[in-house]
Design a protein around this motif. Structure first.
Motif, PDB file in Angstrom:
ATOM      1  N   GLU A  69      -5.257   6.208  -0.245  1.00  0.00           N
ATOM      2  CA  GLU A  69      -4.433   5.015  -0.106  1.00  0.00           C
ATOM      3  C   GLU A  69      -4.656   4.137  -1.330  1.00  0.00           C
ATOM      4  OE1 GLU A  69      -4.172   1.168   2.907  1.00  0.00           O
ATOM      5  OE2 GLU A  69      -6.105   1.957   2.255  1.00  0.00           O
ATOM      6  N   SER A 117      -9.802   4.624  -0.411  1.00  0.00           N
ATOM      7  CA  SER A 117      -8.830   3.561  -0.676  1.00  0.00           C
ATOM      8  C   SER A 117      -9.143   2.944  -2.033  1.00  0.00           C
ATOM      9  CB  SER A 117      -8.883   2.482   0.408  1.00  0.00           C
ATOM     10  OG  SER A 117      -8.397   2.971   1.640  1.00  0.00           O
ATOM     11  N   ALA A 128       0.323   5.447   0.688  1.00  0.00           N
ATOM     12  CA  ALA A 128      -0.639   6.406   1.218  1.00  0.00           C
ATOM     13  C   ALA A 128       0.091   7.657   1.679  1.00  0.00           C
ATOM     14  CB  ALA A 128      -1.418   5.778   2.384  1.00  0.00           C
ATOM     15  N   THR A 166       0.842  -1.188   0.000  1.00  0.00           N
ATOM     16  CA  THR A 166       0.000   0.000   0.000  1.00  0.00           C
ATOM     17  C   THR A 166       0.880   1.242   0.000  1.00  0.00           C
ATOM     18  OG1 THR A 166      -0.156   0.018   2.427  1.00  0.00           O
ATOM     19  CG2 THR A 166      -1.891  -1.135   1.211  1.00  0.00           C
TER      20      THR A 166
END
Length: 304
Positions: free
Chosen positions: A98, A67, A58, A56
């Motif tokens: 994200e 997200s 972010a 991920t």
């Protein structure tokens, strides 16, 4: 890009025999060094051991309310490319979101069932870990195929249904049977029907090419989330993008369709196209609209 420079670009791609270059799968990619560099500016979390199975990216200073479950392209035989990471960084910067990137198994060592068995549990975990966020699926090329497939498999479950789906130059029908492909192929300097047909057979394994698991164009289009579809007319996948548009309109599904003249496969990764700026702005506008809807529904559930 001006008209003359665009023409020069296409000429160079043809002269470089770019299709021949792409006929050799690269397989899994080594992006760990790039991810380490991104950690200087973003919150980067890696999961799944060595090699990383998903990660991920972010913002470091703000807890995002959006997200994105991102599925990379590469004809099911190539892994995450540095251009994917540049594009994802653009999304994070512009949307303060994200992005989860899934490094799904690749053909020919793995087939569509292996990919489904990897992605479905990961997507389930993605949604369950983010109950208070707007969650979307997005994919380019082969990843667009997977993003539509996830939308189809999970749309009947209100807790798991994506709040929106984004399909970027998607490969929707692995039968490659659309008669219009041959006409477009003459103008496509990147993709060839022969190469894609070979990769399709590797990926499908024992599953028929027209099975919705392999080719989501043949799947159920009812009840899908709002969908954004981006395509260019110099891409042999464009005829099937047009088919999906028509089919979703018939099924009364919500779709935002953006088609750009003479644009090649995944051109929006390249900053030197003037059309890239326009396409990205349209994409961001769609996502912000869906995020606004999600916020309104969260604030006033009675409006559903």
């Amino acid at each position: 890009m001006s008209k003359w420079s665009s023409t020069l670009f296409y000429y160079l791609l043809h002269r470089m025999r770019f299709k021949r270059f792409l006929s050799k799968p690269r397989g899994p990619s080594n992006i760990e060094t790039i991810l380490s560099g991104l950690q200087l500016f973003y919150q980067v979390d890696k999961h799944g051991g060595d090699p990383v199975r998903w990660f991920t990216i972010a913002p470091r200073v703000k807890d995002p309310e959006l997200s994105i479950f991102y599925l990379h392209g590469g004809a099911f035989v190539n892994g995450v490319h540095p251009l994917h990471l540049v594009f994802i960084r653009h999304l994070v910067d512009k949307l303060h979101c994200e992005v989860l990137v899934a490094r799904y198994p690749l053909a020919p060592e793995h087939t569509v069932r292996d990919v489904r068995d990897f992605l479905d549990p990961l997507y389930r975990e993605f949604r369950r870990d983010r109950p208070d966020r707007c969650c979307m699926v997005m994919g380019d090329s082969a990843g667009g195929n997977l993003a539509l497939g996830i939308s189809q498999r999970w749309s009947a479950d209100p807790e798991m249904k994506p709040h929106a789906a984004v399909l970027l130059s998607p490969w929707l029908d692995l039968t490659m049977s659309n008669s219009e492909i041959i006409d477009v192929e003459r103008d496509d300097p990147v993709l060839s029907k022969g190469n894609l047909s070979r990769y399709a057979r590797w990926y499908s394994g024992e599953v028929p090419l027209d099975d919705p698991l392999v080719s989501p164009l043949y799947g159920d289009l009812l009840g899908l989330p709002p969908t954004f579809l981006l395509t260019g007319t110099a891409d042999i996948l464009n005829p099937d993008a047009r088919r999906l548009l028509s089919m979703m309109q018939v099924s009364d599904s919500e779709i935002t369709y953006e088609e750009y003249e003479r644009m090649i496969h995944v051109w929006f990764f390249f900053d030197f196209f003037a059309e890239t700026r326009d396409a990205r702005e349209s994409l961001l506008a769609f996502i912000r609209l869906q995020l606004g809807r999600w916020n309104a529904d969260k604030t006033n559930p009675a409006s559903d």
